[in-house]
Every structure is written in structure tokens, then in C-alpha cells.
Design an enzyme around this catalytic site. Structure first.
Site, PDB file in Angstrom:
ATOM      1  N   SER A 143      -2.192   7.219  -2.293  1.00 27.59           N
ATOM      2  CA  SER A 143      -1.593   6.698  -1.061  1.00 27.59           C
ATOM      3  C   SER A 143      -0.395   7.568  -0.681  1.00 27.59           C
ATOM      4  O   SER A 143       0.202   8.216  -1.544  1.00 27.59           O
ATOM      5  CB  SER A 143      -1.097   5.269  -1.269  1.00 27.59           C
ATOM      6  N   TYR A 157       2.506  -1.348  -6.883  1.00 26.39           N
ATOM      7  CA  TYR A 157       1.522  -0.568  -6.107  1.00 26.39           C
ATOM      8  C   TYR A 157       1.968   0.887  -5.988  1.00 26.39           C
ATOM      9  O   TYR A 157       1.181   1.811  -6.220  1.00 26.39           O
ATOM     10  CB  TYR A 157       1.366  -1.199  -4.720  1.00 26.39           C
TER      11      TYR A 157
HETATM   12  P1  NAD Z   1     -10.020  -3.051   1.082  1.00 21.64           P
HETATM   13  O1  NAD Z   1      -9.301  -4.238   0.526  1.00 21.64           O
HETATM   14  O2  NAD Z   1     -10.679  -3.155   2.412  1.00 21.64           O
HETATM   15  O3  NAD Z   1     -11.098  -2.528   0.017  1.00 21.64           O
HETATM   16  C1  NAD Z   1     -10.839  -2.507  -1.357  1.00 21.64           C
HETATM   17  C2  NAD Z   1     -12.126  -2.851  -2.103  1.00 21.64           C
HETATM   18  O4  NAD Z   1     -11.864  -2.778  -3.506  1.00 21.64           O
HETATM   19  C3  NAD Z   1     -12.642  -4.273  -1.819  1.00 21.64           C
HETATM   20  O5  NAD Z   1     -14.006  -4.216  -1.486  1.00 21.64           O
HETATM   21  C4  NAD Z   1     -12.413  -5.005  -3.124  1.00 21.64           C
HETATM   22  O6  NAD Z   1     -13.363  -6.037  -3.378  1.00 21.64           O
HETATM   23  C5  NAD Z   1     -12.522  -3.866  -4.120  1.00 21.64           C
HETATM   24  N1  NAD Z   1     -11.902  -4.177  -5.414  1.00 21.64           N
HETATM   25  C6  NAD Z   1     -10.725  -4.830  -5.636  1.00 21.64           C
HETATM   26  N2  NAD Z   1     -10.525  -4.963  -6.955  1.00 21.64           N
HETATM   27  C7  NAD Z   1     -11.598  -4.405  -7.573  1.00 21.64           C
HETATM   28  C8  NAD Z   1     -11.982  -4.253  -8.934  1.00 21.64           C
HETATM   29  N3  NAD Z   1     -11.215  -4.723  -9.935  1.00 21.64           N
HETATM   30  N4  NAD Z   1     -13.141  -3.627  -9.218  1.00 21.64           N
HETATM   31  C9  NAD Z   1     -13.928  -3.165  -8.207  1.00 21.64           C
HETATM   32  N5  NAD Z   1     -13.624  -3.294  -6.908  1.00 21.64           N
HETATM   33  C10 NAD Z   1     -12.474  -3.910  -6.598  1.00 21.64           C
HETATM   34  O7  NAD Z   1      -8.938  -1.892   1.089  1.00 21.64           O
HETATM   35  P2  NAD Z   1      -8.929  -0.397   1.683  1.00 21.64           P
HETATM   36  O8  NAD Z   1      -7.866  -0.339   2.697  1.00 21.64           O
HETATM   37  O9  NAD Z   1     -10.288   0.073   2.030  1.00 21.64           O
HETATM   38  O10 NAD Z   1      -8.381   0.351   0.384  1.00 21.64           O
HETATM   39  C11 NAD Z   1      -9.145   1.223  -0.398  1.00 21.64           C
HETATM   40  C12 NAD Z   1      -8.202   2.085  -1.208  1.00 21.64           C
HETATM   41  O11 NAD Z   1      -7.310   2.757  -0.328  1.00 21.64           O
HETATM   42  C13 NAD Z   1      -7.317   1.302  -2.172  1.00 21.64           C
HETATM   43  O12 NAD Z   1      -7.201   2.028  -3.376  1.00 21.64           O
HETATM   44  C14 NAD Z   1      -5.990   1.245  -1.445  1.00 21.64           C
HETATM   45  O13 NAD Z   1      -4.916   1.104  -2.330  1.00 21.64           O
HETATM   46  C15 NAD Z   1      -5.975   2.596  -0.757  1.00 21.64           C
HETATM   47  N6  NAD Z   1      -5.065   2.709   0.380  1.00 21.64           N
HETATM   48  C16 NAD Z   1      -5.148   1.875   1.433  1.00 21.64           C
HETATM   49  C17 NAD Z   1      -4.238   2.015   2.483  1.00 21.64           C
HETATM   50  C18 NAD Z   1      -4.247   1.078   3.657  1.00 21.64           C
HETATM   51  O14 NAD Z   1      -3.330   1.102   4.452  1.00 21.64           O
HETATM   52  N7  NAD Z   1      -5.286   0.255   3.820  1.00 21.64           N
HETATM   53  C19 NAD Z   1      -3.290   3.030   2.461  1.00 21.64           C
HETATM   54  C20 NAD Z   1      -3.244   3.884   1.373  1.00 21.64           C
HETATM   55  C21 NAD Z   1      -4.149   3.722   0.336  1.00 21.64           C
END
Ligand code: NAD
Length: 257
Positions: A143, A157
């Protein structure tokens, strides 16, 4: 067809970045294994791909569990014959994650178990499979908060994403001569469920957007395109990078009014 004849494993493929990436990788010719703990939505991602005429399968895997990660890799090889691309993307943002004083140890542990140990297990079990395939590409979702401090804290986080970044860098160096590339994808703030459930007022959104030169949140699809580049052979000389896709946040001091 930038991923023709490749097999990709995507954790967190039920939603957000993971789902968009699964759909895009499949459109580009990859067979996609979707791994997640949300079975209904994960099966839906796989079905969307099958409906488009692509190749996909869903496997349940809690990435914080070693046995599940071992199994998801074995499942990918058994189902599609090999493994070429691993997108360790599953992650959580806990609603009680705050500053060092107020954050509970249990919140810290859960965040680290999924966000850091999950990526470690994803690499631990996938690397032997990538070796069997003659090499491959690993993309780990970190991130922008791994690179910038924020006064809206989520201490566990932030620390977890810093760990993903440094782990990815070292893995890249270790495996560079095995034709295995490892890159960290650093998304900026996105208009996905994960973030928007926290930023549930206009004031909270503006508190962030003022720091984004582009003046908007990113889209999951924009991360999928970055992941596609890192997954494909077009990035054959790219490894060990902190691949920022952040609307310019990291570059900015003052942003346009
Ligand atoms: P999201 O919540 O839409 O998707 C995350 C997915 O991970 C979900 O389907 C959830 O069920 C799954 N998950 C959670 N715990 C799990 C586990 N223990 N085992 C397997 N699957 C699991 O979120 P997103 O925005 O698509 O985020 C995806 C990645 O991007 C994450 O690592 C998040 O930290 C990172 N990220 C997101 C943002 C943002 O602004 N959305 C910014 C930077 C980084």
C-alpha cells in the site's frame, strides 16, 4: 492475450482488486484460481470468468493458515497443470486499528496474521511451484501507506504493509536468478468496499482527497491493469520494485486547488 497459457493464483479474489484482476487476467488468456474465505463471492468471480468463456476455479483458503496456502497451490497445479503467476492480494483493514496507544494486541495479531503471514505463506508454498514451471511472477499487494505516514492512523495495517514491501524486495533479490520476479503493488486509496466503509462521510473523504493530486480515489480496475503488467512478460526486467499506483500522492507536497 498477454497471459496466454499462464496459470494465475489470486488471493482475495472474491472482491475489489482481486476480483477485477481475476477478470482481467482471464480476458488476457490466463487460467485463474480464485482463493478467498468468502466462498459465495469467490465462486461468483469464477463463474463470471466461465460465463465469459474463460478458465477459472475457486478454492477456499484462509491465507493466515499454512495448510490452506499449501492446498491452494496444490489445487492450482492439479486443476490447471502448472502455476506461473501468484497475486498475494488478500488483506484486511480492521475497524479497531488506530494509534499505538489505543490499538488492541488482538487487532495487531489478526492484521499481521492475514496481511503479512498470508503473503509469506503465499510465497513459501508457491515458489517451489513456480520453480517447477521454470519461473514466474509474484505480485504482493502492499500500500502507499508503506511509504507515507498518515495522521489518520491504522498502526497495525501500516506496519503490515511495510513488512510486505520489505519482504517482497528481499524475495526478489533471492530468486532473481531462478527466473522468478517479485514485485510489490502499492495502491493509493481506492473506491473499494475496504476503504469506503471507513470513509463514510464527505468530510472523511475530503480529509484524504486534499492530498491526492488527481483529486479522486483510484478504482480497483486501475490496480488490475498494473498487476497485469507485473504478471506479464512485458515486465520481464522488472523485479524488486515498490510499484506505486497512487494518483500522484507520493510525489505531492501541495496539490492543485
Ligand atoms: P476487499 O475487501 O474488496 O478485498 C479483500 C479480499 O480479501 C476479500 O475478498 C476478503 O474476503 C479477502 N480476505 C480477507 N481475509 C482473508 C483471508 N484471511 N484469507 C483469504 N482471503 C481473505 O479489498 P481491496 O480493496 O480489494 O484490497 C485488496 C488488497 O489491496 C488488500 O491487501 C488491501 O490491503 C490492499 N489495498 C487496498 C487499498 C484500498 O484503498 N482499497 C489501498 C491500498 C492497498
Amino acid at each position: 492475450m498477454r497471459l496466454l497459457n499462464k496459470v494465475a493464483l489470486i488471493t482475495g479474489g472474491s472482491s475489489g482488486i482481486g476480483r477485477e484482476t481475476a477478470l482481467l487476467f482471464a480476458q488476457e488468456g490466463a487460467a485463474v484460481v480464485v482463493a478467498d474465505v468468502n466462498d459465495t463471492a469467490g465462486q461468483e468471480t469464477a463463474q463470471l470468468i466461465l460465463d465469459q468463456g474463460g478458465k477459472a476455479a475457486y478454492v477456499r483458503a484462509d491465507v493466515s493458515k499454512a495448510a490452506d496456502c499449501e492446498n491452494m497451490v496444490a489445487f492450482a497445479e492439479q486443476t490447471f497443470g502448472q502455476l506461473n503467476i501468484v497475486f498475494n492480494n488478500a488483506g484486511i483493514m480492521h475497524s479497531d486499528d488506530d494509534n499505538a496507544v489505543t490499538t488492541e494486541e488482538s487487532v495487531w495479531d489478526l492484521t499481521m496474521n492475514i496481511n503479512v503471514k498470508g503473503v509469506f505463506f503465499g510465497c513459501k508454498y508457491a515458489i517451489p511451484a513456480l520453480r517447477r514451471a521454470g519461473g514466474g511472477s509474484i505480485i504482493n499487494t502492499a500500500s502507499f501507506v508503506a511509504l507515507l505516514g498518515a495522521a489518520t492512523p491504522q498502526i497495525a495495517y501500516t506496519a503490515s504493509k511495510g513488512a510486505v514491501l520489505s519482504m517482497s524486495r528481499e524475495l526478489a533479490v533471492i530468486h532473481a536468478r531462478e527466473n522468478i520476479r517479485v514485485n510489490a503493488l502499492c495502491p493509493g486509496p481506492l473506491r473499494t468496499e475496504l476503504l469506503m466503509k471507513f470513509l463514510n462521510t464527505e468530510a472523511k473523504k475530503q480529509r484524504r482527497l486534499v492530498h491526492v493530486p488527481m483529486g479522486r480515489f483510484g478504482e480497483a480496475k486501475e490496480m488490475a491493469y498494473a498487476a497485469l503488467f507485473l504478471a506479464s512478460d512485458e515486465s520481464s526486467y522488472v523485479t524488486g520494485t515498490d510499484f506505486l499506483v497512487d494518483g500522484g500522492i507520493k510525489a505531492a507536497y501541495v496539490t492543485p486547488e
